[in-house]
Design a protein around this motif. Structure first.
Motif, mmCIF file in Angstrom:
data_model
loop_
_atom_site.group_PDB
_atom_site.id
_atom_site.type_symbol
_atom_site.label_atom_id
_atom_site.label_comp_id
_atom_site.label_asym_id
_atom_site.label_seq_id
_atom_site.Cartn_x
_atom_site.Cartn_y
_atom_site.Cartn_z
ATOM 1 N N ARG A 185 8.915 -2.477 3.884
ATOM 2 C CA ARG A 185 8.663 -2.591 5.326
ATOM 3 C C ARG A 185 8.896 -1.259 6.040
ATOM 4 N NH1 ARG A 185 11.488 -6.834 6.327
ATOM 5 N NH2 ARG A 185 9.727 -8.295 6.374
ATOM 6 N N ASN A 186 9.959 -0.539 5.675
ATOM 7 C CA ASN A 186 10.311 0.698 6.378
ATOM 8 C C ASN A 186 9.965 1.958 5.590
ATOM 9 O OD1 ASN A 186 11.433 -0.731 8.588
ATOM 10 N ND2 ASN A 186 13.314 -1.071 7.396
ATOM 11 N N LEU A 187 9.202 1.815 4.513
ATOM 12 C CA LEU A 187 8.810 2.991 3.744
ATOM 13 C C LEU A 187 7.719 3.766 4.487
ATOM 14 C CD1 LEU A 187 8.594 1.772 0.028
ATOM 15 C CD2 LEU A 187 10.347 3.217 1.069
ATOM 16 N N PRO A 188 7.682 5.092 4.365
ATOM 17 C CA PRO A 188 6.560 5.841 4.919
ATOM 18 C C PRO A 188 5.279 5.553 4.144
ATOM 19 C CG PRO A 188 8.017 7.273 3.676
ATOM 20 C CD PRO A 188 8.719 5.953 3.793
ATOM 21 N N ASP A 189 4.164 5.886 4.747
ATOM 22 C CA ASP A 189 2.877 5.537 4.153
ATOM 23 C C ASP A 189 2.693 6.171 2.778
ATOM 24 O OD1 ASP A 189 2.287 4.037 6.331
ATOM 25 O OD2 ASP A 189 1.066 5.578 7.332
ATOM 26 N N ASP A 190 3.080 7.436 2.602
ATOM 27 C CA ASP A 190 2.874 8.070 1.313
ATOM 28 C C ASP A 190 3.716 7.410 0.225
ATOM 29 O OD1 ASP A 190 5.233 8.881 2.416
ATOM 30 O OD2 ASP A 190 5.100 10.963 1.718
ATOM 31 N N ALA A 191 4.923 6.935 0.591
ATOM 32 C CA ALA A 191 5.759 6.233 -0.387
ATOM 33 C C ALA A 191 5.146 4.888 -0.764
ATOM 34 C CB ALA A 191 7.169 6.040 0.171
ATOM 35 N N ARG A 192 4.543 4.208 0.201
ATOM 36 C CA ARG A 192 3.873 2.938 -0.093
ATOM 37 C C ARG A 192 2.703 3.163 -1.050
ATOM 38 N NH1 ARG A 192 3.480 -0.461 5.598
ATOM 39 N NH2 ARG A 192 5.706 -0.395 6.133
ATOM 40 N N HIS A 194 2.391 5.567 -3.159
ATOM 41 C CA HIS A 194 2.946 5.888 -4.466
ATOM 42 C C HIS A 194 3.397 4.616 -5.203
ATOM 43 C CE1 HIS A 194 4.965 8.203 -7.556
ATOM 44 N NE2 HIS A 194 6.061 7.468 -7.369
ATOM 45 N N LEU A 195 3.986 3.690 -4.473
ATOM 46 C CA LEU A 195 4.412 2.426 -5.072
ATOM 47 C C LEU A 195 3.213 1.633 -5.573
ATOM 48 C CD1 LEU A 195 6.617 0.341 -5.683
ATOM 49 C CD2 LEU A 195 6.357 -0.501 -3.342
ATOM 50 N N VAL A 196 2.144 1.558 -4.765
ATOM 51 C CA VAL A 196 0.948 0.814 -5.179
ATOM 52 C C VAL A 196 0.312 1.463 -6.393
ATOM 53 C CG1 VAL A 196 -1.378 0.138 -4.467
ATOM 54 C CG2 VAL A 196 0.534 -0.098 -2.870
ATOM 55 N N THR A 197 0.257 2.797 -6.417
ATOM 56 C CA THR A 197 -0.300 3.494 -7.577
ATOM 57 C C THR A 197 0.528 3.223 -8.831
ATOM 58 O OG1 THR A 197 -1.130 5.247 -6.123
ATOM 59 C CG2 THR A 197 -0.990 5.737 -8.479
ATOM 60 N N GLY A 198 1.857 3.200 -8.683
ATOM 61 C CA GLY A 198 2.707 2.879 -9.820
ATOM 62 C C GLY A 198 2.463 1.473 -10.343
ATOM 63 N N LEU A 199 2.265 0.520 -9.429
ATOM 64 C CA LEU A 199 1.952 -0.853 -9.858
ATOM 65 C C LEU A 199 0.616 -0.902 -10.586
ATOM 66 C CD1 LEU A 199 3.104 -2.944 -6.753
ATOM 67 C CD2 LEU A 199 4.147 -2.908 -9.022
ATOM 68 N N ALA A 200 -0.351 -0.097 -10.135
ATOM 69 C CA ALA A 200 -1.647 -0.060 -10.816
ATOM 70 C C ALA A 200 -1.487 0.423 -12.247
ATOM 71 C CB ALA A 200 -2.617 0.840 -10.043
ATOM 72 N N GLU A 221 -7.383 2.769 0.630
ATOM 73 C CA GLU A 221 -7.520 2.310 2.014
ATOM 74 C C GLU A 221 -6.295 2.676 2.845
ATOM 75 O OE1 GLU A 221 -8.215 -1.833 1.915
ATOM 76 O OE2 GLU A 221 -10.167 -1.688 0.914
ATOM 77 N N MET A 222 -5.134 2.789 2.192
ATOM 78 C CA MET A 222 -3.911 3.133 2.917
ATOM 79 C C MET A 222 -3.802 4.623 3.225
ATOM 80 S SD MET A 222 -1.374 0.749 0.596
ATOM 81 C CE MET A 222 0.125 1.457 1.268
ATOM 82 N N ALA A 223 -4.648 5.432 2.576
ATOM 83 C CA ALA A 223 -4.578 6.870 2.802
ATOM 84 C C ALA A 223 -4.982 7.194 4.236
ATOM 85 C CB ALA A 223 -5.483 7.606 1.817
ATOM 86 N N PRO A 224 -4.297 8.139 4.896
ATOM 87 C CA PRO A 224 -4.657 8.491 6.271
ATOM 88 C C PRO A 224 -6.009 9.194 6.306
ATOM 89 C CG PRO A 224 -3.023 10.022 5.430
ATOM 90 C CD PRO A 224 -3.170 8.946 4.395
ATOM 91 N N PRO A 225 -6.759 9.045 7.377
ATOM 92 C CA PRO A 225 -8.054 9.718 7.461
ATOM 93 C C PRO A 225 -7.850 11.227 7.501
ATOM 94 C CG PRO A 225 -7.457 8.774 9.576
ATOM 95 C CD PRO A 225 -6.443 8.288 8.593
ATOM 96 N N PRO A 226 -8.779 11.998 6.937
ATOM 97 C CA PRO A 226 -8.643 13.465 6.943
ATOM 98 C C PRO A 226 -8.753 13.999 8.366
ATOM 99 C CG PRO A 226 -10.811 12.812 6.149
ATOM 100 C CD PRO A 226 -10.005 11.543 6.273
ATOM 101 N N PRO A 227 -8.049 15.102 8.655
ATOM 102 C CA PRO A 227 -8.120 15.666 10.010
ATOM 103 C C PRO A 227 -9.512 16.200 10.292
ATOM 104 C CG PRO A 227 -6.987 17.156 8.516
ATOM 105 C CD PRO A 227 -7.198 15.884 7.759
ATOM 106 N N PRO A 228 -9.941 16.171 11.559
ATOM 107 C CA PRO A 228 -11.283 16.667 11.888
ATOM 108 C C PRO A 228 -11.374 18.156 11.590
ATOM 109 C CG PRO A 228 -10.022 16.238 13.877
ATOM 110 C CD PRO A 228 -9.214 15.688 12.745
#
Length: 239
Positions: A185-192, A194-200, A221-228
């Motif tokens: 719940r309180n993990l940053p997006d990059d840590a989430r 990483h966790l999903v990739t590890g489960l894969a 889908e969880m990856a942030p959009p690239p900067p303009p």
């Protein structure tokens, strides 16, 4: 001769009256009681038929017996030929009605037992579904009770699902899922991600490539959009 013959229901009998004709067969050893040998054979045939039928089938039983006994036949194991025999069956109407009532009660009891077993199995299936996936259990219930679906009911169900998902004493995986939910719940997006990739990777290791691909797609889908990106042409013209 008069006698009783068994019916399909133990303790209930047909009344029978047997007539017929017999003859001795030529040979060195004559039967001392050819009449009894012929009668015994006829009654054995009759018992084999009445023992499969209820008292209410007396006419059918009598016709079946007489069709067997209406032609000459040699008595097995005796030098006697049964030329013909005829049997007349009767059944007490009150006993026949009592047997029919017993059969109906037995049929109804068996049907109720099957229905109870079916309801019990459905209740057990619903309980297991509720412990493993509360939302699936309620979806299954709503299939049988579509009239119960309204806004208020759905809201109550959502609260109950959330409560059941957080407490299932006999389902360890529900507790694991609840712990994982609290953990991420309180993990940053990059840590989430990483966790999903590890489960894969774990899914791949245990032969679940399709689920692994689904997890990687979720990670993308969880990856942030690239900067303009800045346009160099516009930047040069601005200068």
């Amino acid at each position: 001769m008069s006698c009783t013959l068994p019916s399909r229901t133990p303790g209930y009998h047909f009344e029978a009256y047997l007539t017929g004709a017999w003859q001795d067969l030529p040979g060195r050893h004559q039967h001392q009681n050819p009449h009894d040998a012929a009668a015994s054979h006829a009654l054995t045939v009759a018992q084999g038929i009445t023992g499969e039928l209820q008292l209410s089938r007396e006419a059918a039983a009598q016709a079946a017996i007489n069709s067997r006994l209406g032609q000459p036949v040699e008595v097995p194991g005796a030098p006697v030929r049964l030329l013909w025999a005829r049997i007349q069956l009767t059944a007490d109407p009150q006993q026949a009605a009592h047997v029919n009532r017993l059969l109906r009660e037995q049929h109804n009891a068996e049907r109720r037992a099957r229905d109870d077993q079916h309801r019990l199995q459905r209740a057990q299936d619903l309980r297991e579904a509720l412990l493993s996936d509360p939302s699936l259990a309620f979806a299954y219930w709503f299939l049988d009770h579509p009239e119960a679906i309204d806004t208020e009911t759905v809201q109550r169900v959502e609260k109950l699902v959330a409560s059941a998902a957080s407490y299932a004493p006999r389902n360890t995986w529900v507790q694991v899922a609840a712990l994982l939910q609290d953990f991420v719940r309180n993990l940053p997006d990059d840590a989430r991600r990483h966790l999903v990739t590890g489960l894969a990777h774990i899914f791949d290791r245990y032969g679940q490539p399709e689920r692994a691909r689904s997890l990687r797609a979720l990670s993308d889908e969880m990856a942030p959009p690239p900067p303009p990106s800045s346009d160099p042409i516009l930047a040069d013209s601005h200068e």
